[in-house]
Every structure is written in C-alpha cells, then in structure tokens.
Design a protein around this motif. Structure first.
Motif, PDB file in Angstrom:
ATOM      1  N   HIS A  58       0.817  -1.222   0.000  1.00 54.14           N
ATOM      2  CA  HIS A  58       0.000   0.000   0.000  1.00 54.14           C
ATOM      3  C   HIS A  58       0.847   1.266   0.000  1.00 54.14           C
ATOM      4  CE1 HIS A  58       0.973  -0.135   4.267  1.00 54.14           C
ATOM      5  NE2 HIS A  58       0.382   1.022   4.464  1.00 54.14           N
ATOM      6  N   ALA A  61       2.732   3.638  -5.137  1.00 52.98           N
ATOM      7  CA  ALA A  61       1.734   4.222  -6.021  1.00 52.98           C
ATOM      8  C   ALA A  61       2.122   3.850  -7.442  1.00 52.98           C
ATOM      9  CB  ALA A  61       1.681   5.736  -5.848  1.00 52.98           C
ATOM     10  N   LYS A  62       1.204   3.268  -8.167  1.00 56.11           N
ATOM     11  CA  LYS A  62       1.507   2.826  -9.536  1.00 56.11           C
ATOM     12  C   LYS A  62       0.711   3.679 -10.507  1.00 56.11           C
ATOM     13  CE  LYS A  62      -1.977  -0.640  -8.724  1.00 56.11           C
ATOM     14  NZ  LYS A  62      -2.513  -1.974  -8.799  1.00 56.11           N
ATOM     15  N   LEU A  63       1.407   4.252 -11.447  1.00 60.92           N
ATOM     16  CA  LEU A  63       0.750   5.162 -12.378  1.00 60.92           C
ATOM     17  C   LEU A  63       1.064   4.763 -13.812  1.00 60.92           C
ATOM     18  CD1 LEU A  63       2.009   7.049  -9.794  1.00 60.92           C
ATOM     19  CD2 LEU A  63       0.322   8.581 -10.822  1.00 60.92           C
ATOM     20  N   SER A  64       0.136   5.030 -14.702  1.00 59.89           N
ATOM     21  CA  SER A  64       0.370   4.680 -16.101  1.00 59.89           C
ATOM     22  C   SER A  64      -0.377   5.639 -17.004  1.00 59.89           C
ATOM     23  CB  SER A  64      -0.074   3.236 -16.360  1.00 59.89           C
ATOM     24  OG  SER A  64      -1.456   3.099 -16.111  1.00 59.89           O
ATOM     25  N   PRO A  73      -0.882  -2.091 -14.616  1.00 64.87           N
ATOM     26  CA  PRO A  73      -0.942  -1.868 -13.167  1.00 64.87           C
ATOM     27  C   PRO A  73      -2.168  -2.501 -12.501  1.00 64.87           C
ATOM     28  CG  PRO A  73      -0.179   0.113 -14.242  1.00 64.87           C
ATOM     29  CD  PRO A  73      -0.591  -0.840 -15.342  1.00 64.87           C
ATOM     30  N   THR A  74      -3.184  -2.825 -13.280  1.00 66.93           N
ATOM     31  CA  THR A  74      -4.324  -3.545 -12.701  1.00 66.93           C
ATOM     32  C   THR A  74      -3.916  -4.973 -12.332  1.00 66.93           C
ATOM     33  OG1 THR A  74      -5.561  -2.377 -14.402  1.00 66.93           O
ATOM     34  CG2 THR A  74      -6.800  -3.918 -13.048  1.00 66.93           C
ATOM     35  N   GLY A  78      -2.349  -5.283  -6.165  1.00 63.85           N
ATOM     36  CA  GLY A  78      -3.758  -4.959  -5.979  1.00 63.85           C
ATOM     37  C   GLY A  78      -4.041  -4.115  -4.743  1.00 63.85           C
ATOM     38  N   ALA A  79      -3.136  -4.123  -3.790  1.00 62.24           N
ATOM     39  CA  ALA A  79      -3.370  -3.332  -2.574  1.00 62.24           C
ATOM     40  C   ALA A  79      -2.814  -1.914  -2.687  1.00 62.24           C
ATOM     41  CB  ALA A  79      -2.735  -4.032  -1.371  1.00 62.24           C
ATOM     42  N   SER A  80      -2.245  -1.599  -3.841  1.00 68.01           N
ATOM     43  CA  SER A  80      -1.710  -0.244  -4.054  1.00 68.01           C
ATOM     44  C   SER A  80      -2.752   0.620  -4.739  1.00 68.01           C
ATOM     45  CB  SER A  80      -0.474  -0.287  -4.961  1.00 68.01           C
ATOM     46  OG  SER A  80       0.472  -1.185  -4.477  1.00 68.01           O
ATOM     47  N   HIS A  81      -2.648   1.921  -4.515  1.00 66.97           N
ATOM     48  CA  HIS A  81      -3.458   2.849  -5.303  1.00 66.97           C
ATOM     49  C   HIS A  81      -2.864   2.920  -6.711  1.00 66.97           C
ATOM     50  CE1 HIS A  81      -5.510   4.124  -1.701  1.00 66.97           C
ATOM     51  NE2 HIS A  81      -6.183   5.051  -2.351  1.00 66.97           N
ATOM     52  N   GLY A  82      -3.735   2.924  -7.684  1.00 61.24           N
ATOM     53  CA  GLY A  82      -3.273   3.010  -9.070  1.00 61.24           C
ATOM     54  C   GLY A  82      -3.921   4.174  -9.787  1.00 61.24           C
ATOM     55  N   PHE A  83      -3.253   4.646 -10.804  1.00 65.61           N
ATOM     56  CA  PHE A  83      -3.811   5.764 -11.576  1.00 65.61           C
ATOM     57  C   PHE A  83      -3.497   5.546 -13.047  1.00 65.61           C
ATOM     58  CE2 PHE A  83      -4.575  10.647 -11.176  1.00 65.61           C
ATOM     59  CZ  PHE A  83      -5.390  10.610 -12.292  1.00 65.61           C
ATOM     60  N   ASN A  84      -4.553   5.225 -13.783  1.00 62.84           N
ATOM     61  CA  ASN A  84      -4.456   5.043 -15.225  1.00 62.84           C
ATOM     62  C   ASN A  84      -4.865   6.389 -15.836  1.00 62.84           C
ATOM     63  OD1 ASN A  84      -6.110   2.623 -17.438  1.00 62.84           O
ATOM     64  ND2 ASN A  84      -4.256   3.794 -17.692  1.00 62.84           N
ATOM     65  N   SER A  85      -3.872   7.230 -16.170  1.00 62.74           N
ATOM     66  CA  SER A  85      -4.195   8.626 -16.511  1.00 62.74           C
ATOM     67  C   SER A  85      -4.526   8.793 -17.985  1.00 62.74           C
ATOM     68  CB  SER A  85      -3.057   9.544 -16.062  1.00 62.74           C
ATOM     69  OG  SER A  85      -1.886   9.302 -16.803  1.00 62.74           O
TER      70      SER A  85
ATOM     71  N   TYR B 452      -7.816   1.676  -4.504  1.00 66.14           N
ATOM     72  CA  TYR B 452      -8.689   1.586  -5.683  1.00 66.14           C
ATOM     73  C   TYR B 452      -7.892   2.045  -6.888  1.00 66.14           C
ATOM     74  CZ  TYR B 452      -9.136   6.635  -5.345  1.00 66.14           C
ATOM     75  OH  TYR B 452      -8.856   7.968  -5.311  1.00 66.14           O
ATOM     76  N   PHE B 453      -8.457   1.833  -8.039  1.00 61.42           N
ATOM     77  CA  PHE B 453      -7.773   2.191  -9.270  1.00 61.42           C
ATOM     78  C   PHE B 453      -8.460   3.401  -9.880  1.00 61.42           C
ATOM     79  CE2 PHE B 453      -5.781   1.394 -13.386  1.00 61.42           C
ATOM     80  CZ  PHE B 453      -4.519   1.026 -12.956  1.00 61.42           C
ATOM     81  N   THR B 454      -7.719   4.469 -10.025  1.00 62.48           N
ATOM     82  CA  THR B 454      -8.265   5.695 -10.606  1.00 62.48           C
ATOM     83  C   THR B 454      -8.109   5.629 -12.114  1.00 62.48           C
ATOM     84  OG1 THR B 454      -7.553   6.893  -8.642  1.00 62.48           O
ATOM     85  CG2 THR B 454      -8.096   8.207 -10.576  1.00 62.48           C
TER      86      THR B 454
END
Lengths: 351, 617
Positions: A58, A61-64, A73-74, A78-85, B452-454
């Motif tokens: 947790h 932070a995974k970003l893409s 990143p999905t 799974g316990a991390s916050h992700g951001f598919n920008s 959660y996934f943003t």
C-alpha cells in the motif's frame, strides 16, 4: 483465460517475506492481455521484486498512461493505489503525486507509444527533473490496442505484420534517458527474468529518476520474422553488459568472481548493487562511455541490456526544491495558513 | 435626450481627473508611475490605475492611466485631462486623446513644431532630457531619474504633497538607503522647475481627503496567489503565459515569506514544460491529497482540455486560475476579456461541467483564491477562478484582505485509516450521503483496505472498470447530482435592487462590476433604474433563474463577443432567451461606465419598459 475469476486461496506454506506477506499479496487482477504477452512477464517481475524487497504494497503508487502496457498496473499490486491517466501524460501525474507525498514509492508504467510517441516531452522532462521514481517502458515497438501500427521505437526497416517496412528512425529511450540526466538507466528483456527482477529491485531502491527500457515483444502484432522486437530477434542480438545482484542489507560478499570482474555500487539508501561484469570494458558509472557504447552496439544491430548507468549519489526533485521532510499532503492548517495577524501586516504594506 | 457622456466633465476638477502617461516599454517608467499613483492614495484620495502595455520587453509603447476620483469609482473613466507624453512614437495619438481644455506635459528638450500641438489644450514643456544630461553622466541614471523628475514636476502642477512622495521613496528603497537621497533630489529638481515656470497648481488638483479608508492597493494576481497560500495550496505547477505568470511568481514570493523556514519549504513550485504537464502535475498532486493549482490563460486552457475531463470524470480536486486575455488563438495577449467562460464551464470532450468562480476585484480574488481549494476538495473536481487581465495585472484600490482564524481548511470527504479499520464500506464512487459526493482515500492510507484504481474509463461504484450502460448512467447521473450540490456551496450572486421598482434587470460578473456601479449611478441620474445581479459562480444558484423570472428584460453585460455567459444562462437556467439582451464590450480595453450607460440607453427604446412617468416629461 481471463473470464475465470482469480482464486483467493493459496498454498498454506507459501513463503512469506519480512513483512509476513506472500507473493500473492503483491498480485493484482487477472491479466486481460494476450496469452504470452511480454508485459505479463514484466508484471510478474515487478511482483517478484516488490515481494523480495519487503515493500508494503500500500506504500507503492503505480501510475500509467494509456495502452496495453498502461493497463498492466491492474494486474499487479492490488493493494496499491493506481492511476491510469491519459495517453502520454503519466510522467506529469506521477511528478505531481510525488510532490504531494515524498514518502511513497512511485512506479510509472508506460509503453513505447505512450512514452516515445505522444508522451516524449513528458518522458524527457520527468527524467531531467529527477523525479524519484521507477519509470518502466514496456517496449514492443508497436501499438497493440489499436492493432499493429508502428510506434516511435520501431527500428528503421523493421517489418510490420503485414510486411510494410518502417521508414522512420527509431527513438532509443535508454540513450535519451542517459542524455537527459537519469541517474539510473537499464535495459532489459521481458523474456529474461533473471536479469529483469534484480534491475527492478535496484531501481526501486534508487533515489532519483530510474529508467528501465524493457523490450517486451508483442505476440499479436510484432513477433514475426522481420521485426526487431520479436522474442527471437532479441534473444539473438542481446548484448548483456552485466548481471546484477541487489543486497538490501550488506551481507558478507562471497568472492566467487575473479577481481576486476565484479563492480560494487552502494546506493544512497545503503543498497549494494553487485555487478558481475560480462563485458570487461563496460563501466556503468561512466555516463559518457555508456552513451557511446549504446551507439556503437546499436549500429551493429545489437541490443545492449543490463545496468547501463547508475549514479548512486543522485539527488531528486525534492532536494532541488528543498521541500520539508513531512509529506506536503500531511501538513496541517497551522503549518499552511499564515493567519489573520500576518494578513493585517501585509495589508498595511499595501497602503 | 440624455446628455452625451463623451464630453469632459466641467467645473471643479479637484480630486476628479485623469492623468495618462505615455511611455516606452522598458524605460523604467512603471515604478515612477506607481509612485505617482500611490502618493495620491496616501493623500486619502482614491485612484483607478490601469496599465496598457504591449506584448514586448523593450521599445514598444506603453501607457499608464491614473484616474483620480474622490468619489471612489473603481473603473477606468475614458478620456484624458493631463497627458504626460514621454514617447515620441505615439505623440500624435496621445495629443489627439486629450479632452478639450486639457493639458499636455512633455519633454521640451528638442523643439517641437507648433503644428504638432492643438490650440484647445494647454502645453507644459519641461526640458527633462537636458536636465538629466546636466545632472547625471550615467545613461541608465539619466533614463531612470527622468521618470522621477517628471513625477516631481507633476507634484507641483497637481499640488501633491512632496513629503508624501518622499516617504514613499524612503519605503521603496528601504535597505538600499543610498538610493533614497538621489531620488528625492531628482523629485525636487522637477518640482522646483515646475514651480518656477508654471502657475502651479493647475485647476486639476489633488486635495487631501479621507476617502481611501483602510483600502489596499494591490493587483489581482498577487491577491489570488495569496488566497492560494491561505487556502493551503502546497503544489503549484505552471507554465509562463501572459497575463497569468505574475500569479505563480507571486505565489513563490508569498511562500518564501510564509512557508519557507530555512531549507524546509512547505510548498513545491514547478515550472512545467507546458500547460499539459502543469495540469497533469496538479491532478497527480490532488489525487495524492495535496492542494494543488495552476495559473494560466486562454491558450493554456485549450491545451488542458483532455486532463480537465479526466479530473472531472475521475473526480480529482484541482484549482485553475484562468487570467483571461483577448482571444481567440494568441489573440490580444496583453488586453483584457472575459472570453474563456464556455471553454472552462464545459472544458473537455464528452458531457462535462465545471465550477467557475468569478471574482470582481483583488479582494475577491483573494477570497475566492482560498475558497476554491475548499470547494475543489469538497466537490472533488476542478474549480476555475476566472480572473481577467484587468483584475489580474492592474493594481486596484480594494477592501483589505480578511481572514478568520477560526476558519479551518475543508478537506472534504476523505476516508481515513481509522474509518476503514472501523469497517466503513468504501466504494470510491459510492454516493453514501445522497449529495453525489463519494468518499476518497489518499494513496498509502491502509495496508489492506481502501485502495482503488483511478481511471478515466467508466467504472462502477467500487471503481471497477465497466462499460455497462446502466453502470455508466448511474455514474453520470451522480455527477449531475454532485453539480446540484455545488450550487449550494458556491458563492451566491449579489443582488442589488434599484432605488425605484423596475422591470429591467442587469446580470454581470467579474471586473465589469467596477464600471457597473458607476453606470447605475449615471443611469439613475437620468431616471433609469435597474436591478442588478452580480454572478459570483457557476453552477448558478436558483437565485439566478429567479432574478430573470422577476424581470421583463435582463441585460447581460460582459466582455466578450458572443455573450458567453448569456449562452451559459440560457443553457443552464431554463429561461426564455428572448428576455436576455446581451451588451458586450470586447475591444480588449476594460469596460467603462460610459460604455454601459450608452449601450443601455441605446437598447432601452427597443423594449417598452421605461416607467411611463419617466418616459413622458
């Protein structure tokens, strides 16, 4: 097999790391990529690396951006916050996130279309800003989701699945990262987990902008003869300059290699990178030499892999901005709001 | 017939006139002109000061206009009573611009042929260059002191107290004390010359008054940036663009003063590579729980469109200060307009709506500059603070900044580790309170819950990817419900009822208010009474539709060609468009009371709405 839900149970004797987590705790949802996709191997390597480094999931932070690689990143952490920008803009979103909370580990996942085509500018500027992150490009030279168009990393003359030759010069992101001042630059191959996992581990523990260009063949659109990003091509032309072991706590070094073949690099946080040199002349602490070597080998059609460059003493963007140690998102009203008295004084100076 | 307003006012001109300085950009005139304006304020007399400048660093013409107004009007008046013509390049235009009976002040070092003057004005020549060449050897000094010398001469001509100017000079050069004495000497050089050569003072005089009160003299960009500091902003990502650059620069200045202790900065400012990266960083920081903003202008808004849609749809707080300039395209970079209203209200593809705040002056720019961050966190969405060049880049005399120490930053609905541990159900897009606003978690909050996934793709209430129609509709309808909630949170419009009942209303917003106050006064003097509603935000609270329903005709006064706010009202308020009459000023200069009065007078006969006893003499 993506229509099957991932089973939640696991073997009771699955090994745990120092935090008591099993490897399963670092996994994500089932991948919806094509069977055999190189990207899934990279996801597996990320899972392995984070597990072995005992990172609390947790706190990552995974970003893409957008694309096949940016979907991954999905499929891990799974316990991390992700951001598919948005397409090509992961670096700026990651930069902002990093400014807000310097205490998390930032993992940016991108593709060759996302970083070398639409996002070349943001790739370059995030590197030169020394954002503390691991930036991985899952590089297959092709647009998968839109079905097989060339990306900007496709080699000149390489053939598409339909037999059309690419006429544009390729962008070598690893060379660019070196030129732009990245303090950790590596190239690897999704089919070489032995090489990739330690590189990811070292990069995650690196302070500063760490970049890994990971060749990751596209089984659907870029794995045919004539492609320079196919499994076969990369295996035949892989010029690995070193092999890496990452030691988080300094363990006694077993002298299994002859002197001169082993390079040790201690990173900022005490991590020791032990490099077994496969190329006696290659020194990963010499940026200029690394750039020259990459150019020479590229001209010969070779794909140089391994840890290409590391500056273990690098500073990051927060150092440059002299930001306070407390994450900016954790500062309270008292730290942020100067109050009525200060305002009265300011008013007085404006009369 | 009403008397045309284009004539210069006659009679006593004490504390009621306009001085305009014509200068060359980069000649150091700005600080001398500011000194002039501030000295009048210090004498207790309000001024309206406006910069008129080109997109240029050095060499092109620039003007500074000071309206001296004891009545405290806040907008430019139009016309010139005293022209300080320091730029040969614009001489003809400047001389033409003087009102009949006015004055021309100029550098008489080089003889100017009589044909270059006008018979109906009074000419005041001071050999400024010659005086400087005699007194100084350094060329930069000659240039800079020339400006102070003309301020000195003007102080004699307009009867400005030299002690006040001296005090200001001393304050300005505090810390560089050796500059104080030569500046004061230059001031007196000009003053003595004027006292000796001209019948001082002119009929245009400044007389000490008590009309300024506790008001402050500040530009809207600096005020908005201060609002960001008080609003708890910690991350600023920006890209230089006129007229918004000074906002980010002011934020840096304020932060150094209030937030930087040693090397422990409680802020991060990044000058990004472009506006896309600026807004991307703001969104990344907002997602991660920091208060973040960018400042930009129209072209930047265009570039940010895709990201703004992401922030709307993924529900990420962000604050955008848009200092509007003349558009479209590069347009008029150094002129003012209110022409980004629709581009911001509906920014990005797909169905989107955004919150806009509409400050009228620097005081409100501060207020809204801080409130914007509470709204963005509360509503989890981008909030635009719509300044314009007139407010942003000009110093306005306005109410002082105010702050209530009991006020706390409203971080909105953030689910904490404790709440998650207590077993609260967390669905990122779950409308638990019926206001359309879901809870969010900051990344890194809890080892096993609340992640959660943003994404910018459609998802269900638990942030899981879905392209199912009903799931999509559920989310889009909730976003609308959230926008309804926004109506109750944004600053309410300000209604001002006319002294007499009227069926005619006026809707306006932002910097137009300064001219509107004066215009209403002028119209009332002609027996025309108008109720006004000053918009302060979008979405429009119900009071806006209600105001329109209560009037037969409603003028919508704004500073753009296409009546963008009128379009927005028609689209959002369900009112009869025929009732809304657009009055638009969009040549790039700030709107004036003269313009509004004339436009209303010209439009009124079309509508049979003037009270009968007023219409028939």
């Amino acid at each position: 097999m993506t229509y099957l839900a991932k089973p939640r149970f696991h073997h009771p004797k699955l090994p745990t790391n120092a935090l008591g987590y099993t490897r399963r705790d670092y996994e994500g949802a089932v991948s919806t990529l094509c069977a055999g996709c190189g990207h899934d191997s990279i996801s597996a390597a990320i899972i392995q690396a984070c597990f072995e480094l005992d990172l609390p999931p947790h706190r990552i932070a995974k970003l893409s951006g957008i694309g096949c690689s940016s979907k991954t990143p999905t499929y891990f952490l799974g316990a991390s916050h992700g951001f598919n920008s948005v397409h090509g803009r992961m670096p700026s979103v990651l930069t902002g996130a990093n400014l807000a909370n310097r205490d998390l580990v930032y993992l940016g996942v991108s593709g060759d279309g996302d970083s070398a085509s639409i996002g070349l500018g943001q790739f370059a500027h995030s590197i030169r800003r020394a954002v503390n992150m691991l930036y991985i490009v899952e590089n297959n030279g092709v647009y998968g989701l839109t079905k097989g168009q060339f990306s900007a990393t496709a080699d000149k003359g390489s053939l598409s699945k339909r037999g059309v030759a690419n006429h544009d010069e390729p962008i070598d992101l690893a060379s660019m990262a070196l030129l732009l001042g990245a303090s950790f630059v590596a190239r690897s191959f999704s089919g070489d987990k032995e090489q990739l996992v330690p590189l990811i581990k070292a990069a995650l523990r690196h302070k500063g902008a760490a970049f890994i260009d990971c060749i990751s063949p596209c089984v659907a659109f870029n794995n045919h003869p004539g492609s320079t990003k196919s499994f076969d091509f990369v295996r035949e032309h892989n010029d690995a300059v070193n092999r890496l072991d990452v030691m988080v706590e300094r363990a006694p070094i077993e002298t299994e290699y002859a002197p001169g073949e082993l390079v040790e690099v201690t990173q900022h946080d005490g991590t020791v990178l032990r490099l077994r040199k496969l190329d006696a002349t290659y020194d990963p602490r010499d940026r200029g030499a690394a750039m020259a070597y990459l150019q020479q080998q590229s001209a010969k059609g070779e794909v140089v892999t391994g840890l290409l460059f590391v500056d273990p003493e690098a500073a990051d963007l927060h150092d440059a901005l002299s930001t306070v140690a407390t994450p900016l998102n954790a500062l309270d009203d008292a730290a942020l709001v100067p109050g009525a008295k200060a305002l009265d004084k300011l008013n007085a100076s404006l009369r | 017939m009403p008397q045309p307003l284009t004539q210069a006012p006659v009679g006593d001109r004490t504390n009621d006139f306009v001085v305009k300085f014509a200068n060359v950009n980069g000649s150091g005139s700005a600080s001398a002109n500011l000194l002039f304006a501030r000295s009048i304020i210090r004498m207790g007399v309000p001024v309206v000061a406006r910069n008129i400048f080109p997109s240029n660093i050095q060499g092109l013409p620039t003007w500074y206009e000071v309206r001296v107004t004891e009545r405290g009007w806040r907008a430019a008046r139009g016309g010139v009573d005293l022209m300080v013509a320091m730029n040969p390049q614009t001489w003809d235009k400047d001389v033409q611009g003087i009102d009949p009976g006015g004055y021309l002040f100029y550098d008489s070092t080089k003889p100017i042929p009589p044909s270059k003057f006008r018979p109906d004005i009074t000419v005041l020549g001071v050999p400024l260059t010659a005086m400087c060449n005699r007194a100084y050897t350094d060329s930069r000094q000659r240039q800079l002191f020339k400006n102070i010398i003309y301020v000195g001469a003007l102080s004699a001509l307009l009867d400005i107290d030299p002690a006040v100017i001296e005090a200001l000079i001393a304050e300005q050069f505090k810390g560089k004390d050796k500059l104080i004495r030569p500046n004061i000497a230059a001031l007196h050089m000009g003053r003595d010359y004027a006292l000796q050569e001209f019948p001082c003072p002119l009929p245009l005089t400044v007389r000490k008054a008590d009309a300024v009160g506790d008001r402050i003299f500040v530009d809207g960009n600096a005020a908005a940036a201060l609002g960001a500091v008080y609003g708890g902003a910690t991350v600023c990502a920006w890209y230089p663009i006129t007229p918004s650059s000074s906002l980010a620069e002011a934020f840096q200045r304020h932060c150094r003063r209030f937030r930087g202790e040693g090397e422990q900065n409680k802020y991060a400012i990044v000058q990004a590579e472009d506006e896309l990266a600026s807004i991307g960083m703001v969104i990344g920081a907002g997602w991660n729980g920091a208060r973040a903003f960018t400042s930009t202008s129209g072209p930047g808004i265009s570039l940010m469109q895709e990201f703004l849609g992401l922030a709307y749809f993924a529900e990420i707080p962000a604050v955008v200060f848009d200092v509007q300039r003349g558009g479209p395209s590069t347009g008029m970079p150094t002129r003012t307009q209110q022409s980004d209203i629709l581009a911001c209200a509906y920014a990005s593809h797909g169905d989107t709506k955004h919150v806009l705040l509409l400050p009228e002056d620097p005081h409100e720019a501060f207020e809204m500059g801080s409130t914007a961050f509470d709204l963005a966190d509360r509503l989890q969405t981008p909030v635009f603070v719509m300044l314009d060049l007139d407010v942003g880049m000009n110093e306005w005399l306005c109410r002082p900044f105010a702050w209530d120490d009991a006020r706390r930053l409203d971080r909105g609905k953030v689910m904490t580790r404790e709440m998650l541990d207590a077993g609260r159900d967390f669905g990122r897009y779950l409308d638990v309170d019926g206001d359309g606003i879901p809870y969010r978690t900051y990344p890194g909050t809890h080892p096993t819950r609340g992640s959660y996934f943003t994404r910018g793709t459609t998802r269900d209430r638990y942030a899981r990817y879905s392209e199912e129609g009903p799931v999509y509709l559920d989310n889009m309808e909730r976003l609308l419900a959230k926008f309804e909630t926004a109506k109750t949170l944004v600053p309410a419009p300000v209604e001002r009822r006319a002294a007499e009942p009227t069926r005619v209303g006026v809707i306006h917003y932002g910097s137009t208010n300064a001219a509107m106050e004066e215009a209403l006064d002028g119209l009332a003097g002609r027996g025309i009474h108008l109720d006004t509603l000053r918009l302060r935000a979008f979405p429009f609270p119900d009071a806006v539709a209600d105001f329109i329903h209560r009037h037969e005709v409603v003028f919508v006064v704004e500073q753009n060609r296409d009546g963008q706010m009128r379009t927005l009202i028609v689209a959002e308020c369900g009112v009869d468009p025929a009732k809304l009459v657009g009055l638009r000023h969009y040549d790039g200069t700030p709107i004036t009371a003269r313009f509004i009065v004339e436009a209303v007078l010209a439009a009124l006969p079309d509508f049979n709405v003037v009270p009968l006893r007023k219409a028939v003499p």
